[in-house]
Design a protein around this motif. Structure first.
Motif, PDB file in Angstrom:
ATOM      1  N   ARG A 171       1.149  -1.418  -0.024  1.00  0.00           N
ATOM      2  CA  ARG A 171       0.016  -0.036  -0.013  1.00  0.00           C
ATOM      3  C   ARG A 171       0.767   1.199   0.111  1.00  0.00           C
ATOM      4  NH1 ARG A 171      -3.026  -2.922   3.681  1.00  0.00           N
ATOM      5  NH2 ARG A 171      -2.085  -1.880   5.560  1.00  0.00           N
ATOM      6  N   VAL A 172       1.840   1.176   0.745  1.00  0.00           N
ATOM      7  CA  VAL A 172       2.932   2.309   0.945  1.00  0.00           C
ATOM      8  C   VAL A 172       3.476   2.568  -0.241  1.00  0.00           C
ATOM      9  CG1 VAL A 172       4.836   3.508   2.028  1.00  0.00           C
ATOM     10  CG2 VAL A 172       3.061   2.096   3.273  1.00  0.00           C
ATOM     11  N   CYS A 173       4.057   1.652  -0.977  1.00  0.00           N
ATOM     12  CA  CYS A 173       4.624   1.470  -2.461  1.00  0.00           C
ATOM     13  C   CYS A 173       3.625   2.227  -3.523  1.00  0.00           C
ATOM     14  CB  CYS A 173       5.500   0.367  -2.683  1.00  0.00           C
ATOM     15  SG  CYS A 173       6.088   0.218  -4.290  1.00  0.00           S
ATOM     16  N   GLN A 174       2.614   1.632  -3.316  1.00  0.00           N
ATOM     17  CA  GLN A 174       1.449   1.986  -4.294  1.00  0.00           C
ATOM     18  C   GLN A 174       1.135   3.481  -4.277  1.00  0.00           C
ATOM     19  OE1 GLN A 174      -2.027  -0.149  -3.993  1.00  0.00           O
ATOM     20  NE2 GLN A 174      -3.041   1.019  -6.128  1.00  0.00           N
ATOM     21  N   GLN A 175       1.142   4.013  -2.906  1.00  0.00           N
ATOM     22  CA  GLN A 175       1.003   5.459  -2.484  1.00  0.00           C
ATOM     23  C   GLN A 175       1.999   6.134  -3.100  1.00  0.00           C
ATOM     24  OE1 GLN A 175       0.085   5.616   1.498  1.00  0.00           O
ATOM     25  NE2 GLN A 175      -2.061   4.718   1.378  1.00  0.00           N
ATOM     26  N   LEU A 176       3.140   5.810  -2.817  1.00  0.00           N
ATOM     27  CA  LEU A 176       4.408   6.662  -3.216  1.00  0.00           C
ATOM     28  C   LEU A 176       4.507   6.771  -4.547  1.00  0.00           C
ATOM     29  CD1 LEU A 176       6.951   5.366  -0.358  1.00  0.00           C
ATOM     30  CD2 LEU A 176       5.942   7.556  -0.570  1.00  0.00           C
ATOM     31  N   ASP A 177       4.217   5.531  -5.298  1.00  0.00           N
ATOM     32  CA  ASP A 177       4.429   5.419  -6.736  1.00  0.00           C
ATOM     33  C   ASP A 177       3.349   6.292  -7.421  1.00  0.00           C
ATOM     34  OD1 ASP A 177       6.650   3.736  -6.696  1.00  0.00           O
ATOM     35  OD2 ASP A 177       5.262   2.008  -7.160  1.00  0.00           O
ATOM     36  N   GLN A 179       1.974   8.969  -5.735  1.00  0.00           N
ATOM     37  CA  GLN A 179       2.499  10.430  -5.421  1.00  0.00           C
ATOM     38  C   GLN A 179       3.532  10.568  -6.445  1.00  0.00           C
ATOM     39  OE1 GLN A 179       3.630  11.099  -1.505  1.00  0.00           O
ATOM     40  NE2 GLN A 179       4.126  13.219  -1.774  1.00  0.00           N
ATOM     41  N   LYS A 180       4.621   9.969  -6.810  1.00  0.00           N
ATOM     42  CA  LYS A 180       5.784  10.154  -7.792  1.00  0.00           C
ATOM     43  C   LYS A 180       5.260  10.263  -9.117  1.00  0.00           C
ATOM     44  CE  LYS A 180      10.263   8.474  -8.985  1.00  0.00           C
ATOM     45  NZ  LYS A 180      11.186   7.316  -8.959  1.00  0.00           N
ATOM     46  N   VAL A 181       3.983   9.601  -9.669  1.00  0.00           N
ATOM     47  CA  VAL A 181       3.523   9.644 -10.981  1.00  0.00           C
ATOM     48  C   VAL A 181       2.917  11.149 -11.132  1.00  0.00           C
ATOM     49  CG1 VAL A 181       1.944   8.554 -12.417  1.00  0.00           C
ATOM     50  CG2 VAL A 181       3.505   7.433 -11.367  1.00  0.00           C
ATOM     51  N   LEU A 182       2.210  11.501 -10.038  1.00  0.00           N
ATOM     52  CA  LEU A 182       1.490  12.781  -9.722  1.00  0.00           C
ATOM     53  C   LEU A 182       2.457  13.861 -10.015  1.00  0.00           C
ATOM     54  CD1 LEU A 182      -1.283  14.346  -9.661  1.00  0.00           C
ATOM     55  CD2 LEU A 182      -0.877  14.054  -7.041  1.00  0.00           C
ATOM     56  N   GLU A 183       3.635  13.935  -9.134  1.00  0.00           N
ATOM     57  CA  GLU A 183       4.427  14.927  -9.331  1.00  0.00           C
ATOM     58  C   GLU A 183       5.184  15.065 -10.568  1.00  0.00           C
ATOM     59  OE1 GLU A 183       7.110  13.936  -6.384  1.00  0.00           O
ATOM     60  OE2 GLU A 183       6.267  14.316  -4.678  1.00  0.00           O
ATOM     61  N   LYS A 184       5.243  13.965 -11.227  1.00  0.00           N
ATOM     62  CA  LYS A 184       5.837  14.068 -12.760  1.00  0.00           C
ATOM     63  C   LYS A 184       4.884  14.572 -13.612  1.00  0.00           C
ATOM     64  CE  LYS A 184       9.105  10.027 -12.485  1.00  0.00           C
ATOM     65  NZ  LYS A 184       9.306   8.601 -12.884  1.00  0.00           N
ATOM     66  N   LEU A 185       3.661  14.150 -13.486  1.00  0.00           N
ATOM     67  CA  LEU A 185       2.339  14.712 -14.283  1.00  0.00           C
ATOM     68  C   LEU A 185       2.596  16.102 -14.313  1.00  0.00           C
ATOM     69  CD1 LEU A 185       0.240  14.170 -16.204  1.00  0.00           C
ATOM     70  CD2 LEU A 185      -1.332  13.706 -14.068  1.00  0.00           C
ATOM     71  N   GLN A 186       2.645  16.586 -13.126  1.00  0.00           N
ATOM     72  CA  GLN A 186       2.268  18.011 -12.708  1.00  0.00           C
ATOM     73  C   GLN A 186       3.660  19.110 -13.038  1.00  0.00           C
ATOM     74  OE1 GLN A 186       2.280  18.322  -8.248  1.00  0.00           O
ATOM     75  NE2 GLN A 186      -0.144  17.965  -8.326  1.00  0.00           N
ATOM     76  N   ILE A 187       4.526  18.223 -13.089  1.00  0.00           N
ATOM     77  CA  ILE A 187       5.932  18.962 -13.877  1.00  0.00           C
ATOM     78  C   ILE A 187       5.786  18.811 -15.471  1.00  0.00           C
ATOM     79  CG2 ILE A 187       8.365  18.506 -14.342  1.00  0.00           C
ATOM     80  CD1 ILE A 187       8.611  17.388 -11.557  1.00  0.00           C
TER      81      ILE A 187
END
Length: 225
Positions: A171-177, A179-187
């Motif tokens: 679950r944590v890995c999925q949340q971090l992934d 979040q990381k994808v969301l950050e990349k998308l925002q960038i």
């Protein structure tokens, strides 16, 4: 009438019936003699047993009295001790450190042979030791079974804990992934809006910043719902 009744009662009595079993002359008298002899022999046997019992009790009583009383001067062994300087109540030995009371006498009154009591005692001890050994083996088996149960329970608990930790990590890995994808998308979307005035949700490249600000709902996917 009374005479006839008496005669009738005598006729029906056990003695009359027993006599009538065999009417040969002399047999009823012999039967009474044999019965009397049997009773006399039985009485004599009873008297003999009582006498033997009395003699045994008297012998035991004399023995007890003899064991309780101290030896007197008439005893040859005691007289010899006195000649060597021994006094009544004094401990034996040259330095006076020996025994004071005589060695107790154990009288054997039973009919069993010598060593029979020791044999019975040894057998009783062997049975007791066998029973104790069985109890120890039973307790060890129960302790081993309990220990195995605890180990299985602990193994199951450890397995459940590992599964819980694995799911939590997923679950944590999925949340971090995410979040990381969301950050990349925002960038990326920010870069497209900033450099090319392009919105991926509108699918349009605007002419200038004013056109982008006026016609695009916002910089996120939620703004376009």
């Amino acid at each position: 009438m009374k005479l006839n009744m008496a005669e009738e009662e005598d006729y029906m009595s056990d003695s009359f019936i027993n006599v009538q079993e065999d009417i040969r002359p002399g047999l009823p008298m012999l039967r009474h003699i044999r019965e009397a002899r049997r009773k006399e022999e039985k009485q004599q046997e009873t008297n003999l047993k009582n006498r033997q019992k009395s003699l045994k009790d008297e012998e035991q009583e004399r023995r007890d009295i003899g064991l309780k009383n101290a030896l007197g001067c008439e005893n040859k062994g005691f007289a010899l001790l006195q000649k060597m300087g021994y006094k009544s109540g004094q401990a034996l030995g040259k330095s006076g450190d020996g025994i004071v009371e005589p060695i107790p006498l154990h009288v054997k009154t039973g009919k069993s042979g010598i060593g029979h009591e020791a044999l019975l005692k040894r057998r009783a001890e062997e049975k007791l030791e066998s029973y104790r050994r069985k109890i120890r083996m039973k307790n060890q088996a129960e302790e081993k079974a309990a220990e195995q149960f605890r180990m299985r329970l602990k193994s199951k608990q450890d397995e459940m804990k590992l599964e819980g930790d694995l799911k939590k990590s997923q679950r944590v890995c999925q949340q971090l992934d995410t979040q990381k994808v969301l950050e990349k998308l925002q960038i990326l979307t920010g870069y497209l809006r900033q450099e090319y005035l392009y919105c991926i949700w509108c699918g349009t490249a605007y002419e200038d910043k004013e056109d982008l600000s006026s016609n695009c709902p916002g910089p996120t996917s939620a703004d376009h719902d």
